[in-house]
Design a protein around this motif. Sequence first.
Motif, PDB file in Angstrom:
ATOM      1  N   HIS A 352       0.776  -1.026  -0.033  1.00  0.00           N
ATOM      2  CA  HIS A 352      -0.098   0.064  -0.066  1.00  0.00           C
ATOM      3  C   HIS A 352       0.760   1.300  -0.212  1.00  0.00           C
ATOM      4  N   VAL A 353       1.966   1.322  -0.873  1.00  0.00           N
ATOM      5  CA  VAL A 353       2.956   2.222  -1.010  1.00  0.00           C
ATOM      6  C   VAL A 353       2.412   3.209  -2.130  1.00  0.00           C
ATOM      7  N   PRO A 354       2.003   4.514  -1.960  1.00  0.00           N
ATOM      8  CA  PRO A 354       1.757   5.123  -3.362  1.00  0.00           C
ATOM      9  C   PRO A 354       3.040   5.450  -3.945  1.00  0.00           C
ATOM     10  N   ALA A 355       2.951   5.224  -5.131  1.00  0.00           N
ATOM     11  CA  ALA A 355       4.214   5.543  -6.241  1.00  0.00           C
ATOM     12  C   ALA A 355       3.992   5.646  -7.670  1.00  0.00           C
ATOM     13  N   LEU A 356       4.682   6.289  -8.160  1.00  0.00           N
ATOM     14  CA  LEU A 356       4.883   6.306  -9.577  1.00  0.00           C
ATOM     15  C   LEU A 356       5.698   5.332 -10.115  1.00  0.00           C
ATOM     16  N   THR A 357       5.444   4.349 -11.195  1.00  0.00           N
ATOM     17  CA  THR A 357       6.452   3.381 -11.672  1.00  0.00           C
ATOM     18  C   THR A 357       6.227   3.026 -12.884  1.00  0.00           C
ATOM     19  N   ALA A 358       7.414   2.995 -13.817  1.00  0.00           N
ATOM     20  CA  ALA A 358       7.437   2.959 -15.049  1.00  0.00           C
ATOM     21  C   ALA A 358       8.789   2.648 -15.522  1.00  0.00           C
ATOM     22  N   SER A 359       8.727   1.886 -16.606  1.00  0.00           N
ATOM     23  CA  SER A 359      10.086   1.578 -17.362  1.00  0.00           C
ATOM     24  C   SER A 359      10.363   2.752 -18.061  1.00  0.00           C
ATOM     25  N   LEU A 360      11.673   2.944 -17.688  1.00  0.00           N
ATOM     26  CA  LEU A 360      12.302   4.322 -18.364  1.00  0.00           C
ATOM     27  C   LEU A 360      13.256   3.931 -19.471  1.00  0.00           C
ATOM     28  N   GLY A 361      13.260   2.873 -19.934  1.00  0.00           N
ATOM     29  CA  GLY A 361      14.195   2.521 -20.967  1.00  0.00           C
ATOM     30  C   GLY A 361      15.821   2.048 -20.553  1.00  0.00           C
ATOM     31  N   ASN A 362      16.511   1.421 -21.377  1.00  0.00           N
ATOM     32  CA  ASN A 362      17.908   1.029 -21.091  1.00  0.00           C
ATOM     33  C   ASN A 362      17.789  -0.196 -20.065  1.00  0.00           C
ATOM     34  N   GLY A 363      16.499  -0.635 -19.921  1.00  0.00           N
ATOM     35  CA  GLY A 363      16.262  -1.700 -19.002  1.00  0.00           C
ATOM     36  C   GLY A 363      16.128  -1.378 -17.557  1.00  0.00           C
ATOM     37  N   VAL A 364      15.785   0.031 -17.281  1.00  0.00           N
ATOM     38  CA  VAL A 364      15.577   0.307 -16.034  1.00  0.00           C
ATOM     39  C   VAL A 364      14.163   0.748 -15.781  1.00  0.00           C
ATOM     40  N   VAL A 365      13.714   0.204 -14.417  1.00  0.00           N
ATOM     41  CA  VAL A 365      12.392   0.522 -14.170  1.00  0.00           C
ATOM     42  C   VAL A 365      12.687   1.437 -13.112  1.00  0.00           C
ATOM     43  N   ALA A 379      13.584   2.039   7.335  1.00  0.00           N
ATOM     44  CA  ALA A 379      12.899   0.698   7.670  1.00  0.00           C
ATOM     45  C   ALA A 379      11.861   0.434   6.365  1.00  0.00           C
ATOM     46  N   SER A 380      11.484   1.634   6.060  1.00  0.00           N
ATOM     47  CA  SER A 380      10.248   1.324   4.848  1.00  0.00           C
ATOM     48  C   SER A 380      11.070   0.810   3.670  1.00  0.00           C
ATOM     49  N   LEU A 381      12.212   1.539   3.503  1.00  0.00           N
ATOM     50  CA  LEU A 381      12.862   1.157   1.934  1.00  0.00           C
ATOM     51  C   LEU A 381      13.494  -0.444   2.317  1.00  0.00           C
ATOM     52  N   ASP A 382      13.796  -0.822   3.455  1.00  0.00           N
ATOM     53  CA  ASP A 382      14.200  -2.070   3.738  1.00  0.00           C
ATOM     54  C   ASP A 382      13.008  -3.052   3.483  1.00  0.00           C
ATOM     55  N   GLU A 383      11.702  -2.615   3.854  1.00  0.00           N
ATOM     56  CA  GLU A 383      10.744  -3.396   3.736  1.00  0.00           C
ATOM     57  C   GLU A 383      10.422  -3.789   2.145  1.00  0.00           C
ATOM     58  N   ILE A 384      10.451  -2.470   1.344  1.00  0.00           N
ATOM     59  CA  ILE A 384      10.240  -2.647   0.170  1.00  0.00           C
ATOM     60  C   ILE A 384      11.058  -3.314  -0.739  1.00  0.00           C
ATOM     61  N   SER A 385      12.409  -3.218  -0.472  1.00  0.00           N
ATOM     62  CA  SER A 385      13.385  -4.028  -1.012  1.00  0.00           C
ATOM     63  C   SER A 385      13.499  -5.472  -0.796  1.00  0.00           C
ATOM     64  N   SER A 386      13.172  -5.609   0.437  1.00  0.00           N
ATOM     65  CA  SER A 386      12.978  -7.061   0.594  1.00  0.00           C
ATOM     66  C   SER A 386      12.020  -7.928  -0.236  1.00  0.00           C
ATOM     67  N   ARG A 387      10.804  -7.203  -0.112  1.00  0.00           N
ATOM     68  CA  ARG A 387       9.712  -7.450  -0.912  1.00  0.00           C
ATOM     69  C   ARG A 387       9.980  -7.845  -2.372  1.00  0.00           C
ATOM     70  N   LEU A 388      10.836  -6.847  -2.864  1.00  0.00           N
ATOM     71  CA  LEU A 388      11.289  -6.779  -4.428  1.00  0.00           C
ATOM     72  C   LEU A 388      11.921  -7.972  -4.780  1.00  0.00           C
ATOM     73  N   HIS A 389      12.984  -8.180  -3.818  1.00  0.00           N
ATOM     74  CA  HIS A 389      13.757  -9.501  -3.805  1.00  0.00           C
ATOM     75  C   HIS A 389      13.069 -10.821  -3.688  1.00  0.00           C
ATOM     76  N   ASN A 390      12.472 -10.886  -2.768  1.00  0.00           N
ATOM     77  CA  ASN A 390      11.502 -11.864  -2.613  1.00  0.00           C
ATOM     78  C   ASN A 390      10.671 -12.194  -4.097  1.00  0.00           C
ATOM     79  N   MET A 391       9.840 -11.468  -4.368  1.00  0.00           N
ATOM     80  CA  MET A 391       9.099 -11.507  -5.486  1.00  0.00           C
ATOM     81  C   MET A 391      10.143 -11.701  -6.642  1.00  0.00           C
ATOM     82  N   ALA A 392      11.198 -11.280  -6.869  1.00  0.00           N
ATOM     83  CA  ALA A 392      12.142 -11.475  -7.938  1.00  0.00           C
ATOM     84  C   ALA A 392      12.498 -12.816  -7.908  1.00  0.00           C
TER      85      ALA A 392
END
Length: 564
Positions: A352-365, A379-392
């Motif tokens: 439930h984190v509000p964010a703008l998310t999009a591919s910006l070219g050159n393989g970067v999101v 702490a929020s960034l740690d939680e977001i990053s952990s979830r991204l790695h787990n889903m990846a």
Amino acid sequence: MLTVTEVLALAVMERNAPTVVAGEAHLSMPVRWAHTSDMTFPIQAPQPERLILTTGAGIPDDRPRIDKLFETLSQTGASGVVILLGPRYSEPLPRSLLRAAERNQIPLVSLQPPGYLDSIAEAVNRIIFDRQLDLLLTSDRVHRLFTELAVEGASPWEIVREIARTTGRPVVLENLAHQMLAYDPAHQDPSHLLASWEEQSRRVTTVGRAGHDPTYGWLTAIVGARGKDWGRLILLPVRPRSTPSSPMDAEASSEFCSLVLQRGTEALALNQLIGFSDGYTERQTHAELLKGIITHSLTAREVALRAGAMGLPLERTSLVGIALRLRNPHRVSKTDIHALEELAVSALQRDHVPALTASLGNGVVGILVALNHKGDAAASLDEISSRLHNMARESFPDRLSGKNATGSEVIIAVGSPAGSIREARHTLSAALQTVGVALQADSSGHAKHSPLYFRPRDLRLTGLLRLLQDDSRIQSYIENEIGPLLEYDARHGTRLTWVLACYLDNGRNKTAAADAAHISRPSLYDRLERIERILRVDLNDPHSCLSLQVAIQAMDVVRQQGTS
């Protein structure tokens, strides 16, 4: 298509002083054609949307047959009846006629003599035909314009911008939750357009897939394809409302705007089909905003208004830029990048984190997250990053590269928190630069570890050199410091530059350097003396060694860039 009101305003009609004597509330009835008739009872039913011009010679005298006559006209969709006074009737017309016309909602108009109904009908039909021809030609031109935009891959913002340019009216594309996806204010103040957009939009409902709300002056059309609707395209009135030069101008403008709205809706639907994703349009909108922030093509106020209309509050929050890339970029496909983008969207939505998310070219999101400025950003960034790695790990199970410290195929970089939208560019740019450097370090094997996410300060000197690798001054520095040694190695087939790197990387510890170079200590001494002669430096001088070590690291960076 003309209405009865507009026909009565034509010069050929005005010469005979038309007077509406009944059915005035129904003058907006469309007129597809005008024809003359004596209206003999029983009348031959006319085709729909016909305006009948008559002298009234065949109209019966008794009330029941008059009622039946106008009832037949109403059932067949006649636009109205125009009676030329003189041959049969004079003013005022019989009350039985007026009551029958009013009861059946048919406009009844009287014309003053003299007049020739055939000539009047011919003139009206000529204007109707010319208007229909103009509209047909315009329809073809507009259709080709928007089809080309869709086929060429124009973004929803570009299509919306073209609709606004063509009609001169503000345009908004929203999703089914009434959140703005794209808009163009048509040179008007966007704050009036986007303030409390969702609340404004929910007040306006129209019947059918396309419609007009007369209270607010909105023209709307549902956007979708293959039985799946995903948005609504809205054409808003100009503020302040401009007064048309004539009723015909107003009608032509309305017809033209409806036509452009329809073609724009088709282009957006085709655009979505080409995108092959339910969130394609929304992702493009996010990309427009992120690129606008990075390039300064959008002001902070515009970004706040657009994001707010999309349900993403960016003001009074802590904004952090995040950049994602997949390891081993040479084996990353467009499908992989799209999957990474969807993974990021899903991860942020779960938290439930509000964010703008999009591919910006050159393989970067790219991501711009809005965190509570009173919360713990780390702490929020740690939680977001952990979830991204787990889903990846689930989405990319070691298929792009081998095992790594996180067990994830994603490299994450974050910028420093920004306190306002004006500062958002810095956090996004820092994240994008950092992820590029971190990827190069990871690919070269120089990364000592793979943290949850990289920050600009984690990259140290190597990071700075990678950011400056295309600067000619860096290349000149390399040549000035170790150019002679590189030339010596090239001519004699030696590896003195590598020996120097081993010596410097091991803190000038000769025993450790000899082991790293796999040579004996006497051989190391001999080669170091040779290096000193070639470069004319003292390897016991810390400042000289520091300069040489920077040059060697810069050379590695430049060579890796050339290889990639």
